[in-house]
Enzyme design. Structure first.
Site, PDB file in Angstrom:
ATOM      1  CB  CYS A 111     -32.094  97.381 -12.468  1.00  0.00           C
ATOM      2  SG  CYS A 111     -30.333  97.645 -12.665  1.00  0.00           S
ATOM      3  CG  HIS A 249     -33.342  94.215 -15.442  1.00  0.00           C
ATOM      4  ND1 HIS A 249     -33.190  95.476 -15.950  1.00  0.00           N
ATOM      5  CD2 HIS A 249     -32.178  93.933 -14.783  1.00  0.00           C
ATOM      6  CE1 HIS A 249     -31.996  95.946 -15.605  1.00  0.00           C
ATOM      7  NE2 HIS A 249     -31.364  95.030 -14.906  1.00  0.00           N
ATOM      8  CG  ASN A 279     -28.401  96.565 -16.925  1.00  0.00           C
ATOM      9  OD1 ASN A 279     -29.422  97.249 -16.843  1.00  0.00           O
ATOM     10  ND2 ASN A 279     -27.902  95.900 -15.907  1.00  0.00           N
TER      11      ASN A 279
END
Ligand SMILES: CC(C)(COP(=O)(O)OP(=O)(O)OC[C@H]1O[C@@H](n2cnc3c(N)ncnc32)[C@H](O)[C@@H]1OP(=O)(O)O)[C@@H](O)C(=O)NCCC(=O)NCCS
Length: 379
Positions: A111, A249, A279
């Site tokens: 990520c 994030h 996400n």
């Protein structure tokens, strides 16, 4: 002194929307559970490959910067989702854009890949290795999601965004980066089914088993992002009051709220997209950045903080000084073909191809195999 200004930005969001209610048609879950535990209401499912998503995002970023593809020296493709491993994905974007001079790198820190890529490209520009770079954050998680596992299937979505960096004499762009990796936590997030470990063992690509300890990741993520944010601010002599916008994030609204609290920045100064997109791993930070610009939330000369974490467990926090321009120089007419199926139809097609009980993969997970190949121990 040379800096690396961010001069272009563009996103490419696949149009098909998968709602929480769609997920509850095949998983024992509910809109109420997902929304209260994560803040997520819906996410996107892509009908095209990751290189195509990335190419549209990068073309939009190039137009925004007013830069010709032929003048790009470097493309960094940040993410875990590769259409193929050889040839790499950045080369696919390169040829589609016509960026014939560019070096092309795939960078996988899960990520955090976009933020690691931004730091890498900035360093290469500041040291004179290249002058113009594209950094992409992209993910196509729907293709290898274990759609039978409600612990993870509700959390992720597809998407892509890109930025253009250019050498500049102005003190702007990424001015501080704290990068790190909490490798003791690497087993808390692991996608079994990828990689050489599984080659030639009757495992279909896309059949995965996710090892996922959500609560452990939650705690490690909050600690790592808050700590990295405090350190990057201290390093640059900046306090929480100097931060104009946090672009974090987007893994869980509660994680974002905790990081903001520990970093000392109020939620009004935090860009949140998790409700719309879930996400998207490497794509979350750049998509949120592009939307912040589109919504006029990045003012000329703004100071931005970008904390992120992901598998590894990699983490980072970047301090970015924005330049004077917050609007695109031009727009690109490159766009995706229309989606002919709904998100739920596409997910059901993927589910139909997946081994419903992970039998072939689970059979490979005899302790000797799993431990010797996939669990390096601390020295
Ligand atoms: C995953 C996460 C949302 C779970 O939230 P949580 O509040 O910690 O929930 P818990 O793990 O305590 O689970 C509570 C219960 O909900 C259940 N549950 C899990 N997923 C569910 C779902 N989609 N729908 C309904 N119930 C679910 C669990 O089985 C558990 O049931 P039990 O109490 O009967 O055992 C949260 O821990 C998180 O966001 N973690 C980090 C995210 C992350 O790692 N992202 C990837 C890295 S970038």
């Amino acid at each position: 002194m040379t800096y690396a200004a961010i001069t272009g930005w563009g996103a490419c969001m696949p149009p098909a929307v998968l709602s929480n209610d769609d997920l509850s048609t095949f998983l024992d879950t509910s809109d109420e559970w997902i929304a209260t535990r994560t803040g997520m209401k819906e996410r996107r499912i892509s009908h095209v490959g990751a290189i195509e998503l990335s190419t549209v995002a990068a073309a939009r970023a190039l137009a925004c910067a007013g830069l010709d593809a032929a003048d790009v020296d470097l493309i960094i493709y940040g993410g875990v989702s590769n259409d193929e491993l050889v040839p790499n994905s950045a080369s696919g974007v390169q040829i589609a854009l016509g960026a014939t001079r560019a070096a092309s790198i795939d960078l996988n820190t899960a990520c955090t890949s976009f933020c690691y890529g931004l730091t890498t490209a900035t360093a290469m520009i500041r040291t004179g290795v290249v002058r113009n770079a594209i950094v992409i954050g992209v993910e196509l998680i729907s293709r290898y999601m274990d759609w039978s596992n409600r612990n993870v299937a509700v959390l992720f979505g597809d998407g892509a965004a890109a930025v253009v960096l250019q050498a500049s004499d102005e003190e702007e762009g990424v001015l501080g980066s704290i990068l790190g990796c909490d490798a003791e936590g690497r087993q808390t997030l692991r996608v079994r089914g990828f990689g050489c470990t599984y080659a030639n063992r009757d495992v279909n690509f896309g059949d995965t088993i996710w090892d996922f300890d959500g609560q452990a990741i939650f705690k490690r993520a909050v600690h790592a992002m808050a700590d990295a944010s405090r350190r990057v601010m201290a390093e640059r002599g900046v306090g929480p009051d100097d931060i104009d916008l946090v672009v974090p994030h987007q893994a869980n609204l509660r994680i974002i709220e905790s990081v903001a609290k520990y970093a000392g920045v109020p939620m009004e100064k935090v860009m949140v997209t998790v409700q719309k997109y879930g996400n998207m791993s490497a794509a979350t930070v750049p998509v949120a950045l592009v939307e912040a610009l589109d919504e006029g939330r990045v003012r000329p000369g703004a100071t931005l903080l970008m904390p992120a974490f992901g598998g590894g467990l990699t983490y980072c926090s970047l301090l970015v000084k924005w330049g004077q321009r917050v609007t695109p120089i031009a727009t690109s007419d490159l766009t995706l073909p229309p989606a002919t199926k709904s998100a739920l139809e596409m997910v059901n097609e993927i589910r139909a191809q997946q081994d419903p009980h992970g039998r072939s993969l689970a059979g490979l997970m005899a302790p000797a195999f799993a431990e010797s190949w996939a669990h390096p121990q601390p020295a």
